[in-house]
Enzyme design. Sequence first.
Site, PDB file in Angstrom:
ATOM      1  N   LEU A  31       0.812  -1.213   0.000  1.00 24.23           N
ATOM      2  CA  LEU A  31       0.000   0.000   0.000  1.00 24.23           C
ATOM      3  C   LEU A  31       0.849   1.268   0.000  1.00 24.23           C
ATOM      4  CD1 LEU A  31      -2.636  -1.144   2.647  1.00 24.23           C
ATOM      5  CD2 LEU A  31      -2.694  -1.425   0.158  1.00 24.23           C
ATOM      6  N   GLU A  33       0.332   5.860  -0.726  1.00 26.32           N
ATOM      7  CA  GLU A  33      -0.629   6.955  -0.510  1.00 26.32           C
ATOM      8  C   GLU A  33      -1.852   6.844  -1.428  1.00 26.32           C
ATOM      9  OE1 GLU A  33      -1.300   9.718   1.502  1.00 26.32           O
ATOM     10  OE2 GLU A  33       0.043   8.546   2.766  1.00 26.32           O
ATOM     11  N   HIS A  35      -3.426   4.076  -2.416  1.00 24.83           N
ATOM     12  CA  HIS A  35      -4.391   3.184  -1.767  1.00 24.83           C
ATOM     13  C   HIS A  35      -5.026   3.876  -0.555  1.00 24.83           C
ATOM     14  CE1 HIS A  35      -1.548   0.102  -3.518  1.00 24.83           C
ATOM     15  NE2 HIS A  35      -2.693  -0.370  -3.938  1.00 24.83           N
ATOM     16  N   GLY A 145      -9.401   2.912  -7.755  1.00 33.11           N
ATOM     17  CA  GLY A 145      -8.641   4.070  -8.226  1.00 33.11           C
ATOM     18  C   GLY A 145      -8.837   4.324  -9.717  1.00 33.11           C
ATOM     19  N   SER A 184       2.287   0.464  -6.915  1.00 29.11           N
ATOM     20  CA  SER A 184       3.143  -0.486  -6.185  1.00 29.11           C
ATOM     21  C   SER A 184       4.327  -0.875  -7.056  1.00 29.11           C
ATOM     22  CB  SER A 184       2.357  -1.736  -5.812  1.00 29.11           C
ATOM     23  OG  SER A 184       1.186  -1.362  -5.133  1.00 29.11           O
TER      24      SER A 184
END
Length: 256
Positions: A31, A33, A35, A145, A184
């Site tokens: 994770l 920012e 997420h 997202g 990621s």
Amino acid sequence: MKIARTIEELDACKSALGNGTLAYVPTMGALHEGHLSLVRLAKEKGDYVAVSIFVNPTQFAPHEDFDSYPRIENEDAKSLEAEGVDILFLPTEDIMYPDGKDSDIKAGSAAKGLETTFRPHFFDGVVNIVNRLFNAVKPDLAVFGEKDFQQLQVIKQMVEVLELPIDVIGAPIIRDKSGLALSSRNLYLSEDELVTSRKLNVVLREAARTSDTEAAEKALLDYGFDKIDYVAMRWNRVLGAAWLGETRLIDNVAVR
Ligand code: PAF
């Protein structure tokens, strides 16, 4: 924050919550920012928040990075606890795929082209797992997202076709100071690649202004990207996917 590893534990955690709406953020962990911004939006929209971490094997092709995908469960759990998440669901493969890994549903027309041209297995794997996760978590709303813009359209379409009573909400892309969309997979980039990666959003913004996707592809190669999968316009956005070494980056910007 309660942690559930099985469907029974998840049901028990849900029963312990009071009345109210459940907002859900499915993730594959590692994770950042980006997420956490989804989690914050989920907190704003729902009374309770559930997050899952599951690196879904069916959305990776055999040559892709399933094995090396970053897995930092303890760190992730700490970040989610700090955000005030109510339930963290951490299923294993045998919980999510007790029947094996065959895709029982197929992605709809929103999956045509773009990502599917280069990752034909991807969206069937995504709808398969998201539907299974939705069945397990049974949220009132779910946040995804906008960075994976095509994925968001595919999931919205799946929810509509299957008539699931879940509100799917898109959350804006979170970028670093240079405009690089957080991902990621940015963890894979070397210092030099990181410098080049920061040009992706610059080029897509220019393409959104000029509508010249061919020039954008050329510009990315000139900046040092190794291979361009696509720069294309759809849903009033310019979407792009490009490679730096072994790392594939995607991004998109709105056409104004
Ligand atoms: O966007 C992701 O992280 C994944 O595709 C998702 C939606 C969690 C499904 O595995």
